[in-house]
Design a protein around this motif. Structure first.
Motif, PDB file in Angstrom:
ATOM      1  N   GLU A   1      43.214 -68.543  -0.696  1.00  0.00           N
ATOM      2  CA  GLU A   1      42.937 -69.478   0.410  1.00  0.00           C
ATOM      3  C   GLU A   1      44.042 -69.470   1.436  1.00  0.00           C
ATOM      4  OE1 GLU A   1      41.757 -73.481  -0.126  1.00  0.00           O
ATOM      5  OE2 GLU A   1      40.642 -73.028  -1.952  1.00  0.00           O
ATOM      6  N   GLY A   2      45.252 -69.241   0.961  1.00  0.00           N
ATOM      7  CA  GLY A   2      46.386 -69.250   1.872  1.00  0.00           C
ATOM      8  C   GLY A   2      46.418 -68.049   2.800  1.00  0.00           C
TER       9      GLY A   2
ATOM     10  N   ARG B   1      34.070 -77.984  10.548  1.00  0.00           N
ATOM     11  CA  ARG B   1      34.021 -78.281   9.133  1.00  0.00           C
ATOM     12  C   ARG B   1      34.879 -79.446   8.697  1.00  0.00           C
ATOM     13  NH1 ARG B   1      30.192 -77.200   5.793  1.00  0.00           N
ATOM     14  NH2 ARG B   1      29.294 -75.172   6.244  1.00  0.00           N
ATOM     15  N   GLY B   2      35.744 -79.962   9.537  1.00  0.00           N
ATOM     16  CA  GLY B   2      36.730 -80.914   9.045  1.00  0.00           C
ATOM     17  C   GLY B   2      37.876 -80.135   8.447  1.00  0.00           C
ATOM     18  N   GLY B   3      38.940 -80.847   8.143  1.00  0.00           N
ATOM     19  CA  GLY B   3      40.110 -80.143   7.654  1.00  0.00           C
ATOM     20  C   GLY B   3      40.934 -79.560   8.779  1.00  0.00           C
ATOM     21  N   ILE B   4      40.373 -79.537   9.972  1.00  0.00           N
ATOM     22  CA  ILE B   4      41.098 -79.128  11.164  1.00  0.00           C
ATOM     23  C   ILE B   4      41.234 -80.359  12.040  1.00  0.00           C
ATOM     24  CG2 ILE B   4      41.087 -77.614  13.188  1.00  0.00           C
ATOM     25  CD1 ILE B   4      41.085 -75.996  10.703  1.00  0.00           C
ATOM     26  N   ASP B   5      42.411 -80.606  12.539  1.00  0.00           N
ATOM     27  CA  ASP B   5      42.582 -81.743  13.423  1.00  0.00           C
ATOM     28  C   ASP B   5      42.666 -81.228  14.845  1.00  0.00           C
ATOM     29  OD1 ASP B   5      43.597 -83.977  14.880  1.00  0.00           O
ATOM     30  OD2 ASP B   5      44.062 -84.872  12.933  1.00  0.00           O
TER      31      ASP B   5
ATOM     32  N   GLN C   1      35.095 -72.882  12.605  1.00  0.00           N
ATOM     33  CA  GLN C   1      35.686 -73.605  11.488  1.00  0.00           C
ATOM     34  C   GLN C   1      36.094 -75.028  11.847  1.00  0.00           C
ATOM     35  OE1 GLN C   1      39.495 -72.196  10.112  1.00  0.00           O
ATOM     36  NE2 GLN C   1      39.749 -70.900  11.872  1.00  0.00           N
TER      37      GLN C   1
ATOM     38  N   PRO D   1      31.440 -75.265   0.943  1.00  0.00           N
ATOM     39  CA  PRO D   1      31.580 -75.784   2.315  1.00  0.00           C
ATOM     40  C   PRO D   1      32.118 -74.791   3.335  1.00  0.00           C
ATOM     41  CG  PRO D   1      33.400 -76.538   0.991  1.00  0.00           C
ATOM     42  CD  PRO D   1      32.544 -75.701   0.094  1.00  0.00           C
TER      43      PRO D   1
ATOM     44  N   PRO E   1      43.163 -68.905  -6.549  1.00  0.00           N
ATOM     45  CA  PRO E   1      43.151 -69.844  -5.419  1.00  0.00           C
ATOM     46  C   PRO E   1      44.167 -69.504  -4.348  1.00  0.00           C
ATOM     47  CG  PRO E   1      44.103 -70.868  -7.371  1.00  0.00           C
ATOM     48  CD  PRO E   1      43.534 -69.557  -7.812  1.00  0.00           C
TER      49      PRO E   1
ATOM     50  N   ALA F   1      43.691 -73.796  14.068  1.00  0.00           N
ATOM     51  CA  ALA F   1      42.623 -72.835  13.799  1.00  0.00           C
ATOM     52  C   ALA F   1      42.598 -71.725  14.842  1.00  0.00           C
ATOM     53  CB  ALA F   1      41.271 -73.544  13.720  1.00  0.00           C
TER      54      ALA F   1
ATOM     55  N   ALA G   1      43.420 -66.835   3.986  1.00  0.00           N
ATOM     56  CA  ALA G   1      42.075 -66.771   4.546  1.00  0.00           C
ATOM     57  C   ALA G   1      42.101 -67.172   6.013  1.00  0.00           C
ATOM     58  CB  ALA G   1      41.141 -67.681   3.753  1.00  0.00           C
ATOM     59  N   THR G   2      42.651 -66.315   6.866  1.00  0.00           N
ATOM     60  CA  THR G   2      42.689 -66.633   8.286  1.00  0.00           C
ATOM     61  C   THR G   2      41.295 -66.538   8.886  1.00  0.00           C
ATOM     62  OG1 THR G   2      43.181 -64.330   8.718  1.00  0.00           O
ATOM     63  CG2 THR G   2      45.033 -65.825   8.580  1.00  0.00           C
TER      64      THR G   2
ATOM     65  N   GLU H   1      27.957 -80.516   4.563  1.00  0.00           N
ATOM     66  CA  GLU H   1      28.893 -80.368   3.456  1.00  0.00           C
ATOM     67  C   GLU H   1      28.816 -78.990   2.820  1.00  0.00           C
ATOM     68  OE1 GLU H   1      31.321 -82.191   1.476  1.00  0.00           O
ATOM     69  OE2 GLU H   1      31.476 -82.685   3.592  1.00  0.00           O
TER      70      GLU H   1
END
Lengths: 571, 637, 336, 178
Positions: A99-100, A529-533, A526, A53, A96, A540, A102-103, A561
């Motif tokens: 991911e933390g 994609r969702g996951g961002i409010d 980004q 995704p 994993p 972001a 991955a700016t 997706e």
């Protein structure tokens, strides 16, 4: 005309290497069949869903009847045949924790095909070589340290038996570096940093800058407050090679942290352009483009190498769309800036100082700790995030631009291991008018030949082939324009926004193909994609604020997706 | 007994006095009992209530001051925690300014102004009752919060960003801001009443140059209230909005300005000092002739001084902000205007001295307080000249020097005259005299205790002691002076304790006063002590500035008012020629109901902005009840 | 743990006695500005004192002068009224003159204060709840460094202090050197200091800034220029790796525990900015914003139980056992 | 009536009482006990320490603790990944979809031990009381729980509706895609 266009089909975001120098393995740039007349007949042959995704940047690599896709993190390298059937798949082990770090949406690029091998880097810090035919891993090396905040985003550059790898991690306060590996074994040949003492940076007797400001010992230390260079940033952007000169050229990223008051000084060697000796890594020249970077611009944008006459003299040029909004044309033998013209509306920088090459900053848009500066144009993302292209037929440089602005409030931020010490509150803003444009820049006139305006910023690379300019948009439209006039000739609606770069090739069956990765993401996509409010305007990197504006809202709902590879074919 | 009553609707055309009294009593008296206490609109009852409540808050604030002095008596003392100390000085300051000083001055006006100008009730008496309830609830809000350890802890001027949302979590600063709202509503209501009362209800013949000087003070003060209080209302409302709704009035990052708060606050805050001080000078000017046994010297200059101070007081708020880095030119202007206010203040002092000089002083407690006032206030005024100078203020601002200065001005300049005024008018309010013997002790203890407490603070300030520190380190060398100050404060407290004792004791046991115990010259002494509910059986007619001295035999009076309904005389603004008879409202429970509804709305809005919406409905309902015609004689015309 | 606690309380209560000294009196002027202000203060005091005494004298004479007796209110005579009027008029005129004179004296001093030439040292000072962060500015970035709660300045040279607001309003005040100037978020203020002789001058936050407003002090240490330069070069160096093993263990504890998240020590990975930079903490006279003299004991006390020493301060209690506490205090004390 | 008003006021104030107390010094044994959480085997949810319950869950209901949590959220670079709750490199917190659930113990464990996909451990950066403060603050960011105490609004760039308005309310309709 004396114009030598390097080939731009070799997929790689950032590692645009002259096709001629790569040898016969590389697909040809000029599929005779894909052109102004035939583009209208192009039709979708098949699609391949990657199942990942994240945003899909860059382009697939093509060799003969194979097409290779590296999915975003956690990576999978997939080989497909030209009918879309999977041949093999390599799934490297992934950490994993990456991911933390991955700016910017954590998009990656690659793979690169050279000498029958695929070279790739992974977000979690590995460089790998994989046999293209079998999918066997030739070598796998951990070159970047997640503990130090380093990741790998850009595709490697493979040239002359060396694999060049640049780190990422400015926002984590990691010192940027460029390393050269042996392409056969993966052994590290040299590694040069972007901050610190001359020995580590590779400043030596070979170094000759076009500007006097770069003279002096240990500028990588002395242009920082004590010890600040140890967390200084400056990660390389996309790397280019010039085999004739024996150099690799790249821009360095912004200094860390964002807050300029925490790092007074010109912060060498961040936010500038480096040319290094390809064999030893020794610096040849450095041209600062945003010294003491106050807006987190950096200089790590994708560049172009162009050989052409410049005011009557044949010159080897470097075309650099700087994140501060100015398209800079440099002599890549010396680093001298020949021309600098704004390609998007700018107000942070009003021009370049002829003596030092440094930007002249507008006082009203300078930034200071705990102070909000509004409406800085361009935004930290810069005007050109993805690969421009040189149109061989017209000689125009095709630039995919974004015209975002930003509000920026630097804040003191500490270096806390394992965290991103950005030190700024930022909101991106869509200015009045179109948010993006494909700009055809006429190097001769130092002015745009034509501009195709877009409602959304352009975040994907451009393909110039057969007199066409082909590119994708954040809302999922794949477009082909006439490179001479900007007239729209063809459009296809993809299932997701496109931040990848189209690639054209001729299959073994002699038919012309066009492939592109769809899958929105990256610093400008980004939020789809969702996951961002988006209720939080600073989310972001401030993108959420832009997305809340009407002009940008179309991007929402583009978050298919999974990313996919779209392959088109002429009948 | 058989004398005919005056029929309903009939006018008083020289009825027999006893009948007149009985009729007026029936019309004007407040019903007895608890219900009557809740519904009364009599300006004397409400004024007294106001005064007693304000002195109650004074006592509470004084206890806090003693607690703070206990904490500061020794370095690094742990009597009060930092948290509690910060609440204590905030509540002390807010209480003294908003719950004592301003209300008590207005309360004195509420009580005295209608009597001094010869009318039967204040204008808008129901609003007056409402004002008291709102004030009481606001005071309870502050003190209940303090008792529960959620008292405001941001200083009485609550500078943002400290009082803003980020740095003052919880509801502490909200309680401060909302308490401001309560007291401002109360003060504004009274200001309107006083202005209308003075302009339109003066006894016939009381032209502008015959108005007692206390009434002039109250009038100018009321204008100051009306012009200054909106600034603080805007400020505190903006603060509440910042804190509750998320606006950015005071947030520099989003375009607000931190200094905006200070400008708004001090645009109110400096006139505030004169809101307290001007009625006090009026009291002095009104009491002095009685004890100097001659009319005050320089009536016109005194009136002009009061007006001039009132106007100038709006031009010097920036002298509270000299250290904020404003442009020097602007600061210099405010230095000049701050210094200039010394001139009208000086005129007053000189006129009082001249009155004393030429008079034959009678040394009773009120005059002693006046003398103490002159000695103390002049000193406070002169340190005021110092803090008005930009460069000196850079050193003494926010230190104990300033603490000393404003206590000299506020206690010396306002509380001393006020205490004198209580001694002076107590017989009028209660019908009994305060003890002269105790009174002299009170003056002595308070005067000596005050100076011993506050004078050393000047030196503490110059030695570098900042204000609002909950403690100090032993090596600073401030220990001895602080201990001395703390011990002296006991003396001062003892003086106040004696005063309270005297007031409480004399209310029942003091010698009976009679109508005019001091042989004073103004109209309030023309009626009985305490005055009847209708103040004057017949409205007096005024022929000079000192009516009781010039008409020693009998005052001329007005007849022809109705007695079966509450009626007052309306007169013209400048010459006070009678213009009309006007009805005055009867008792009502609705002011209390409205006050309760408004209080619920205001307090609940600390917790949710929706309270403003839903809370407005009961307030509206209460107001409808308030104004609904009841079919009473007062509803006619 | 218990030992550390006891140590903490012991030092916490017994502090101050041996604490730093340093004058904090506006009358004890050692700077150009403070001297001008002291002189003006003297002038005002003399003039105002005289005025006050004259008023008292007038009051006394008015009260005690001989006059006819009688209680009946008297209507004043026209001549005495006129005579009084003249006297009052003259008094008012004199008041106006005095006030005008003082106003001009005040202007002159203000002009003198702002007229100090601007050259030499520039320090960017930021007030935090409840400590001070000073950044020494320089054209050469490698000579820029941060320190806390203490300003060292060269004697005889004007020092420009830029006051930048971060959280709430604070006020910078060194009475012996200059008047005060507020630090206001969203605004840039500055003040110039010039010390006339070497010495330690104490300053304190003068604008109420919350819980520990009382313990937000700092020292200005005026030194001879050569000492100042030596100090400055020493401050520029990164922290030396500790020599003795206990201090080395202390560094490890410092880096393993939460200290590093808020404090920076140049030369180590610790890079927090929430609390003071500790690179050369032991070279400062005091810790905790002027509260405790810098000794190993006070450092231990402070680390062991900051909330007893300075209740409400933003320094949390970091649970350390006695060994760790000893090691950390040894390390901090070694950071000269 | 006259007695009623103070009574109502007092009742209101008592309700606000717990949210206002400020205890600055937590004894080291209490600090140690505060770390005594018992997460479930999958490290989602679990039981808070006894002392936390005994103290009356002070951090979730106390405005001062929430403000301190907010200060630390900023100071510990949480914003670098999660912005002011909108997310970025890290997941959003404003929305109603949390990987490990809204339970305070989960949040505490997340902060203390970290989570695999890039969330670092703060055990070596904050003491247990501060961890509770941050956890309580983070809980107010999400839309799961109506709170009796609200955090303060930052004076910095306004990035989302004021915290003092009450808990964020998210449309719990679309789950995020990752």
């Amino acid at each position: 005309m004396g114009l030598k266009a390097y080939a731009f089909e070799t997929s790689i975001r950032g590692a645009l290497v002259a096709g001629a120098l790569l040898g016969s393995q590389t697909a040809r740039a000029d599929p005779p069949a894909l052109g102004l007349e035939t583009i209208g007949r192009l039709e979708l042959a098949w699609t391949f869903r990657t199942g990942n995704p994240r945003g899909h940047a860059g382009a697939p690599a093509v060799s003969g009847d194979s097409i290779f896709v590296l999915t975003p993190f956690p990576h999978a390298l997939v080989a497909l045949d030209l009918q879309g059937h999977e041949r093999w798949r390599v799934v490297p082990d992934s950490d994993p924790r990456a991911e933390g770090l991955a700016t910017g949406g954590g998009v990656t690029d690659g793979p690169v095909l050279a000498g029958g091998r695929l070279y790739l880097t992974t977000l979690d810090g590995h460089a790998m070589a994989v046999e293209a035919a079998t999918g066997r891993v030739a070598w796998d090396r951990a070159v970047a340290s997640l503990d130090a905040g380093e990741t790998l985003r850009n595709a490697p550059l493979v040239q002359g038996g060396r694999v060049y790898v640049g780190s990422a991690g400015d926002d984590a306060g990691a010192r940027g570096w460029l390393a050269a590996l042996d392409s056969g074994t993966g052994r590290e040949l040299w590694r040069r940093l972007s901050t610190g003492p001359d020995g580590e940076v590779g400043i030596g007797p070979q170094f000759r800058s076009a500007y006097p400001t770069e003279a002096g010992a240990d500028l990588g230390v002395r242009t920082w407050p004590p010890e600040a260079w140890r967390q200084g940033g400056g990660s390389p952007g996309p790397i280019l090679a010039d085999a004739e000169l024996g150099v690799v050229v790249y821009g360095t990223g912004h200094p860390a942290p964002w807050n300029p008051d925490q790092r007074p000084g010109s912060n060498r060697w961040t936010s500038g352009l480096f040319a290094r000796d390809a064999a030893t890594g020794a610096a040849r020249w450095f041209t600062p483009t945003n010294p003491h970077d106050e807006h987190a611009y950096g200089a790590a944008s994708p560049n172009l190498l162009v050989d052409r006459p410049w005011r009557g003299v044949d010159r080897k040029l470097l075309v650099h769309p700087d994140p501060n909004g100015f398209l800079q044309v440099l002599d890549r033998e010396t680093g001298l800036i020949l021309s600098a013209k704004p390609i998007v509306p700018t107000n942070a920088v009003s021009g370049l100082d002829a003596g030092s090459g440094a930007p002249v900053r507008a006082d009203a848009k300078r930034t200071h700790a705990d102070t909000m500066t509004r409406d800085i144009c361009p935004a930290w993302t810069g005007p050109v995030l993805a690969e421009p292209a040189l149109s061989a037929e017209t000689g125009f440089v095709l630039l995919p631009t974004s015209r975002l602005c930003m509000d920026l409030e630097p804040r003191d931020s500490g270096v806390i291991p394992g965290t991103l010490s950005i030190g700024a509150n930022v909101r991106l803003k869509v200015p009045a008018g179109p948010a993006g444009a494909l700009v055809a820049w006429d190097l001769e006139r130092e002015a745009p030949a034509w501009t195709a305006e877009e409602p959304l910023p352009l975040a994907g690379g451009v393909l110039a082939t057969g007199g066409l300019a082909i590119y994708g948009t954040l809302d999922g439209r794949l477009k082909a324009l006439d490179a001479r006039s900007g007239r729209s000739l063809w459009e296809y609606r993809a299932p997701s926004g496109i931040i990848g770069r189209p690639v054209a090739f001729t299959g073994p069956d002699g038919r012309a193909y066009l492939a592109v990765l769809a899958g929105v993401g990256g610093p400008l996509g980004q939020a789809a994609r969702g996951g961002i409010d988006v209720r939080d305007a600073t989310a972001a990197g401030g993108l959420a604020n832009a997305v809340r504006q009407a002009a940008y809202r179309d991007i929402l709902g583009q978050g298919d997706e999974s990313g996919s590879l779209l392959v088109f074919r002429l009948p | 007994m058989s004398a005919p009553a005056i029929l309903p609707g009939e006018l008083d055309r020289g009825a027999e006095r006893a009948i007149l009294h009985r009729q007026l009593e029936r019309t004007w008296a407040t019903p007895a009992g608890f219900w009557g206490a809740l519904t009364t609109v009599d300006h004397k009852t409400i004024g007294l209530r106001y005064i007693v409540t304000a002195f109650g808050f004074l006592a509470l604030g004084g206890v806090l001051a003693l607690a703070m002095r206990w904490q500061l008596a020794r370095p690094e003392s742990r009597v009060l925690s930092a948290d509690l100390y910060n609440q204590a000085f905030t509540v002390h300051g807010a209480n003294m300014m908003f719950l004592f000083a301003v209300p008590v001055m207005e309360a004195m006006a509420v009580y005295l102004v209608p009597l001094m100008i010869g009318t039967r009730n204040i204008a808008f008496p129901r609003l007056n009752a409402f004002s008291y309830w709102i004030y009481l609830f606001g005071g309870i809000l502050l003190w209940a919060a303090f008792a529960l350890q959620i008292g405001p802890d941001v200083g009485w001027f609550a500078y943002v960003p400290l009082s803003g949302p980020q740095y003052s979590s919880g509801k502490r600063a909200d309680i401060w801001a909302q308490m401001i709202t309560f007291t401002e509503i109360a003060a504004l209501a009274i200001a309107v009443e006083i202005v209308v009362t003075v302009f339109k209800q003066r006894a016939p013949g009381m032209s502008l140059d015959r108005i007692p000087l206390f009434v002039w003070g109250a009038l100018v003060t009321s204008f100051l209230v009306m012009l200054a209080m909106p600034a603080i209302m805007i400020a505190s409302t903006s603060l509440i909005l910042d804190r509750l709704v998320g606006t950015h009035f005071f947030n520099p990052t989003e375009g607000g300005d931190v200094l905006l708060w200070q400008h708004l606050f001090w645009f109110f805050g400096h006139p505030e000092v004169y809101i307290i001080f001007l009625p006090a000078t009026g009291m002095v000017s009104s009491m002095l002739p009685t004890f100097a046994r001659r009319p005050v010297f320089g009536y016109l200059p005194l009136v002009l001084s009061i007006v001039a101070i009132g106007i100038l007081s709006f031009g010097l708020w920036v002298h509270h902000m000299f250290t904020t880095g404003l442009p020097r030119l602007g600061e210099s202007f405010f230095t000049a205007s701050s210094m200039a206010i010394a001139v009208p203040a000086g005129v007053q002092i000189f006129c009082w001295l001249a009155t004393l000089w030429d008079g034959r002083p009678v040394w009773r407690t009120p005059l002693l307080f006046i003398a103490a006032f002159i000695v103390t206030f002049v000193l406070g005024g002169l340190t005021g000249v110092m803090v008005a100078s930009v460069p000196l203020d850079l050193q003494v601002h926010d230190t104990y020097f300033v603490v000393a200065h404003f206590h000299y001005v506020l206690i010396g300049g306002a509380v001393f005259p006020l205490l004198g005024a209580i001694y002076y008018w107590y017989p009028k309010m209660t019908g009994r005299m305060l003890s002269e013997r105790l009174g002299r002790w009170v003056v002595g203890l308070i005067f000596v205790g005050f100076h011993l407490t506050f004078f050393p603070m000047h030196f503490l300030g110059l030695q570098g002691m900042p204000r609002r520190v909950y403690t100090y380190q032993p090596e600073m060398g401030w220990g001895a002076a602080n201990l001395f100050v703390s011990l002296s404060s006991i003396l001062l407290a003892a003086g106040f304790a004696l005063f309270f004792l005297d007031v409480i004791r004399s209310a029942r046991r003091g010698p009976v006063a009679g109508d005019n115990p001091w042989d004073a010259s103004t109209l309030e002494w023309a009626t009985t002590s305490p005055p009847p509910p209708y103040n004057f059986a017949r409205i007096p007619v005024v022929t000079s500035a000192n009516p009781l001295w010039s008409e020693r035999e009998a005052l001329p009076v007005v007849t022809g008012l109705r007695v079966d309904r509450r009626e007052i005389v309306i007169s013209s603004v400048s010459d006070a020629t009678p213009q009309a008879r006007e009805s005055s409202p009867r008792d009502s429970i609705w002011p209390l109901v409205t006050a309760v509804a408004a209080s619920v709305m205001l307090i609940a809005s600390i917790f949710t902005p929706w309270a403003v919406v839903w809370g407005a409905i009961p307030v509206a309902a209460a107001l409808i009840g308030w104004f609904w015609p009841k079919g009473l004689p007062e509803d006619e015309a | 743990m218990r030992a550390g606690r006891r140590l903490a309380i012991g030092v916490g209560l017994g502090l101050g006695l041996g604490g730093c000294s340093g004058s904090q009196s506006a009358l004890d002027a050692h700077g150009a500005q403070a001297s001008a202000l002291r002189d003006l203060m003297g002038l005002f005091t003399v003039v105002c004192g005289t005025v006050w005494l004259l008023v008292l004298l007038a009051l006394a004479v008015a009260v005690w002068r001989r006059r006819a007796s009688g209680r009946e209110p008297a209507e004043p005579g026209a001549t005495s009224e006129r005579r009084l009027g003249i006297v009052v008029g003259v008094a008012v005129a004199l008041t106006v003159l005095t006030i005008t004179g003082l106003t001009f004296a005040s202007y002159r001093t203000t002009r003198g204060l702002t007229g100090i030439a601007d050259e030499g040292v520039t320090i960017r000072l930021r007030g935090y709840q409840w400590w001070w962060e000073a950044t020494y500015q320089d054209q050469a970035p490698e000579r820029v460094f941060r320190t806390a709660n203490e300003l060292r300045i060269p004697v005889g040279r004007p020092v420009r202090v830029e006051l930048a607001g971060v959280d709430v309003i604070h006020s910078f005040w060194v009475p012996s050197l200059a008047g005060k100037q507020d630090i206001i978020p969203g605004r840039q203020n500055e003040i110039t200091l010039k010390a006339e002789r070497p010495g330690i001058y104490r300053g304190q936050c003068a604008e109420f800034c919350g819980l520990q407003h009382a313990h937000m002090a700092f020292l200005v240490i005026a030194e001879l220029p050569e000492n100042y330069e030596a100090w400055r070069s020493a401050q520029l160096r990164a922290a030396e790796p500790p020599a003795d093993p206990e201090a080395a263990r202390g560094r490890d504890v410092f880096l393993a525990k939460s200290c590093k998240a808020c404090h920076a020590i140049r030369g180590t990975p610790a890079g927090g900015v929430l609390g003071p930079d500790l690179t050369h903490v032991a070279s400062r006279e005091t810790i905790a914003a002027g509260l405790l003299p810098t000794t190993r004991g006070s450092l231990a006390a402070w680390v062991a139980d900051p909330q007893t020493v300075k209740p409400g301060s933003k320094m949390p209690l970091v649970p350390l056992d006695a060994d760790e506490l000893r090691a950390v205090s040894a390390y901090l004390a070694s950071l000269k | 009536m006259r007695a009623l008003a103070p009574a109502v006021l007092a009742a209101l104030a008592f309700a606000g009482c717990q949210r206002e107390t400020r205890d600055f010094r937590t004894d080291p044994p209490v600090l140690a006990a505060l770390d005594d959480v018992a997460p479930l085997p999958n490290r989602i949810g679990g039981a808070p320490p006894d002392v936390y319950v005994a103290l009356g869950q002070p951090y979730q209901a106390n405005a001062y603790a929430l403000s301190e949590g907010k200060r630390l959220y900023d100071g510990m670079n949480c914003k670098g990944c999660h912005a002011d709750g909108g997310g970025g490199t890290g997941p959003a917190l404003l929305d109603g979809w949390w990987r490990y659930g809204p339970d305070i113990v989960s949040l505490y464990v997340t902060l203390r031990d970290g989570r695999p996909r890039g969330m670092p451990s703060y055990a070596d950066k904050l003491n247990s009381e501060q961890l509770w403060q941050v956890a309580a603050y983070v809980q107010t960011i999400g839309s799961y729980r109506a709170a009796t105490a609200a955090t303060s609004r930052n004076d910095q760039m306004q990035s989302r509706p004021s915290e003092n308005r009450g808990p964020a309310r998210a449309p719990l309709t679309e789950p995020p895609s990752r």
